[in-house]
Design a protein around this motif. Structure first.
Motif, PDB file in Angstrom:
ATOM      1  N   GLU A 186       7.284   1.938  -1.355  1.00 39.70           N
ATOM      2  CA  GLU A 186       8.264   0.901  -1.701  1.00 39.70           C
ATOM      3  C   GLU A 186       9.579   1.140  -0.967  1.00 39.70           C
ATOM      4  O   GLU A 186      10.221   0.177  -0.517  1.00 39.70           O
TER       5      GLU A 186
ATOM      6  N   GLN B 118       4.002  -3.861   3.353  1.00 37.90           N
ATOM      7  CA  GLN B 118       3.571  -4.546   2.131  1.00 37.90           C
ATOM      8  C   GLN B 118       2.143  -4.158   1.763  1.00 37.90           C
ATOM      9  O   GLN B 118       1.827  -3.945   0.591  1.00 37.90           O
ATOM     10  N   LEU B 119       1.292  -4.044   2.773  1.00 39.21           N
ATOM     11  CA  LEU B 119      -0.088  -3.623   2.526  1.00 39.21           C
ATOM     12  C   LEU B 119      -0.127  -2.192   1.997  1.00 39.21           C
ATOM     13  O   LEU B 119      -0.925  -1.867   1.101  1.00 39.21           O
ATOM     14  N   GLU B 120       0.734  -1.333   2.543  1.00 37.79           N
ATOM     15  CA  GLU B 120       0.780   0.056   2.076  1.00 37.79           C
ATOM     16  C   GLU B 120       1.233   0.132   0.619  1.00 37.79           C
ATOM     17  O   GLU B 120       0.740   0.969  -0.147  1.00 37.79           O
ATOM     18  N   VAL B 121       2.137  -0.740   0.215  1.00 40.35           N
ATOM     19  CA  VAL B 121       2.558  -0.783  -1.190  1.00 40.35           C
ATOM     20  C   VAL B 121       1.394  -1.234  -2.078  1.00 40.35           C
ATOM     21  O   VAL B 121       1.168  -0.677  -3.157  1.00 40.35           O
ATOM     22  N   ILE B 122       0.668  -2.230  -1.604  1.00 38.88           N
ATOM     23  CA  ILE B 122      -0.500  -2.707  -2.368  1.00 38.88           C
ATOM     24  C   ILE B 122      -1.526  -1.583  -2.526  1.00 38.88           C
ATOM     25  O   ILE B 122      -2.064  -1.345  -3.615  1.00 38.88           O
ATOM     26  N   ASN B 123      -1.807  -0.878  -1.427  1.00 39.19           N
ATOM     27  CA  ASN B 123      -2.773   0.224  -1.480  1.00 39.19           C
ATOM     28  C   ASN B 123      -2.300   1.343  -2.398  1.00 39.19           C
ATOM     29  O   ASN B 123      -3.086   1.916  -3.172  1.00 39.19           O
TER      30      ASN B 123
ATOM     31  N   THR C 131      -0.272   1.023  -4.911  1.00 36.81           N
ATOM     32  CA  THR C 131      -0.367   0.516  -6.284  1.00 36.81           C
ATOM     33  C   THR C 131      -1.789   0.631  -6.813  1.00 36.81           C
ATOM     34  O   THR C 131      -2.017   1.055  -7.964  1.00 36.81           O
ATOM     35  N   ASN C 132      -2.746   0.263  -5.977  1.00 38.12           N
ATOM     36  CA  ASN C 132      -4.154   0.361  -6.383  1.00 38.12           C
ATOM     37  C   ASN C 132      -4.569   1.815  -6.581  1.00 38.12           C
ATOM     38  O   ASN C 132      -5.324   2.137  -7.519  1.00 38.12           O
TER      39      ASN C 132
END
Length: 447
Positions: A162, A200-205, A207-208
């Protein structure tokens, strides 16, 4: 003085404070509560507790063999046709009703030592079950600590992702203004837009990954998964954990004396020795004593006169006492085969003891090697991050001044954030590895 086997301090704290799983707020789980919930709900542990209760029941049965056996009862029925009247002892051809009362008792005076050895074997098996129960508790606790640390680690990884995204977004906003003013080429803005999408993709990953870490912890605690589940992150500094003052031989020497699975294996050999003595007892004579009481009442008597129930019971009362000596001469090789099986069982128990100790040494060697590697990785990551932070600071100044393009700036930024992620990984990996060594040293398993 080292503990005979590890009573996990974190569990004891839970019991002291009386925290119940159903009262715990899953949004603020700490390590103590997590371990208590896992120990309270784990089905493998409950199975071990049932196994312990079973061995205690076996001991009760074996101890009862030293006491006299006693039974009493009664029967009632009718006979038709030609039969002997038990009162007159004459043949009669009429219906005869009867009531029989009896009592039997027996006691083994000597059984080749089988009773005492079965009791000793049962007591040993109870100790084995207790050690296995303690080993199960240790495994559960260590697993929960690992999963708890993994949640903390993924929370830190999410913070880094983030922060990286926020940094890129700020750079994109500034670059967009400069491009619109004509101070920078459009390519710089496009490069940062691409980098922003990647972040943004790294934040999604991240988070998962955090959600999966929480799911794993939730499953280990045997509670339904809830997205609100969260843990309280203690202040953990890798510098507070040190492994330089111990070596493999020292750790193994302590672990052999403290680990419950080792004690269980050693007691397994002792139990097998009692099994051999128990099997040898079948070759010895056995001596027992028994006593019997019998009386009856019938509704027919000679000459038509039927004595009363009490009179017949008193008159027909018979008593007997017997002393029985049984000498095993030939048992179709059953006793010999039983002795062979008992000796083979002892050999298997000795092999298992060696396997447990060998596996323990290998686990300690692996844990020690991994802890040292994690320490070196952490130290190297610290140096790397320190260098890249300075490099990024200079790169950011040069980028803001237009001395380098966005591609060079993104490389410097990605290098720093990747190094920070690696440092977090190395930090928590090292902390967990030191806790594994603490586990083998018999130290409290807490953070």
């Amino acid at each position: 003085m080292k503990k005979k086997y590890i009573f996990l301090s974190t569990w004891l704290l839970c019991l002291t404070f009386g925290v119940k799983a159903q009262e715990v707020d899953i949004t603020t789980l700490d390590l103590r509560a997590s371990i208590e919930i896992a120990l309270e709900r784990n089905l493998t542990l409950q199975r071990s507790e049932v196994n312990l209760a079973t061995t205690e029941a076996n001991l009760l049965q074996n101890q009862g063999e030293r006491l006299p056996f006693f039974s009493t009862g009664a029967s009632s029925g009718y006979r038709w046709g030609r039969s002997i009247n038990p009162v007159t002892n004459l043949f009669e051809s009429q219906r005869i009703g009867n009531i029989n009362l009896f009592a039997n008792s027996s006691l083994t005076l000597f059984g080749g030592g089988q009773i005492i050895n079965s009791i000793k074997q049962s007591k040993t098996e109870i100790e084995v079950a207790k050690k296995n129960l303690a080993a199960t508790e240790n495994d559960i606790t260590l697993n929960v600590i690992n999963l708890f640390i993994n949640v903390i680690f993924n929370k830190e990884q999410l913070k880094i992702a983030e922060y990286q995204l926020n940094t890129t977004q700020r750079q994109l906003e500034n670059t967009t203004k400069l491009v619109e003013a004509g101070s920078l080429p459009l390519g710089n803005q496009l490069d940062l837009q691409s980098q922003n999408a990647t972040n943004q993709l790294e934040v999604i990953n991240a988070t998962n990954n955090l959600r999966i870490a929480k799911l794993n912890l939730s499953q280990a605690l045997q509670i339904p998964f809830d997205d609100r589940l969260d843990v309280i992150s203690p202040e953990l500094e890798a510098e507070d954990y040190d492994i330089s003052n111990v070596d493999v031989s020292e750790i193994f020497g302590i672990a052999v004396e403290t680990m419950p699975e080792v004690k269980a294996a050693e007691l397994g050999v002792e139990s097998a020795e009692y099994g051999i003595k128990l099997a040898k007892g079948a070759f010895y004579p056995s001596l027992g004593v028994s006593a019997n009481l019998f009386s009856n009442y019938v509704d027919r008597a000679f000459g038509g006169e039927i004595p009363s129930f009490n009179t017949q019971i008193e008159t027909n009362l018979s008593q007997s006492a017997n002393l029985q000596l049984t000498i095993p001469v030939f048992s179709n090789f059953r006793n010999k085969a039983g002795l062979q099986r008992a000796r083979l069982q002892k050999r298997l128990s000795e092999i298992q003891e060696l396997e447990v100790k060998n596996q323990l040494r290998q686990d300690i060697e692996t844990a020690y090697t991994e802890a040292n590697a994690a320490k070196q990785s952490y130290q190297a990551s610290m140096i790397r991050v320190s260098s890249l932070e300075e490099s990024f600071r200079i790169g950011q100044q040069r980028f803001d001044a237009g001395a380098i393009n966005s591609v060079d700036f993104q490389i410097a930024q990605n290098n720093l954030f990747n190094a920070q992620a690696d440092l977090i990984n190395a930090k928590y990996n090292y902390i967990f590895r030191t806790k594994v060594l603490d586990f083998y040293l018999g130290n409290p398993l807490n953070l």
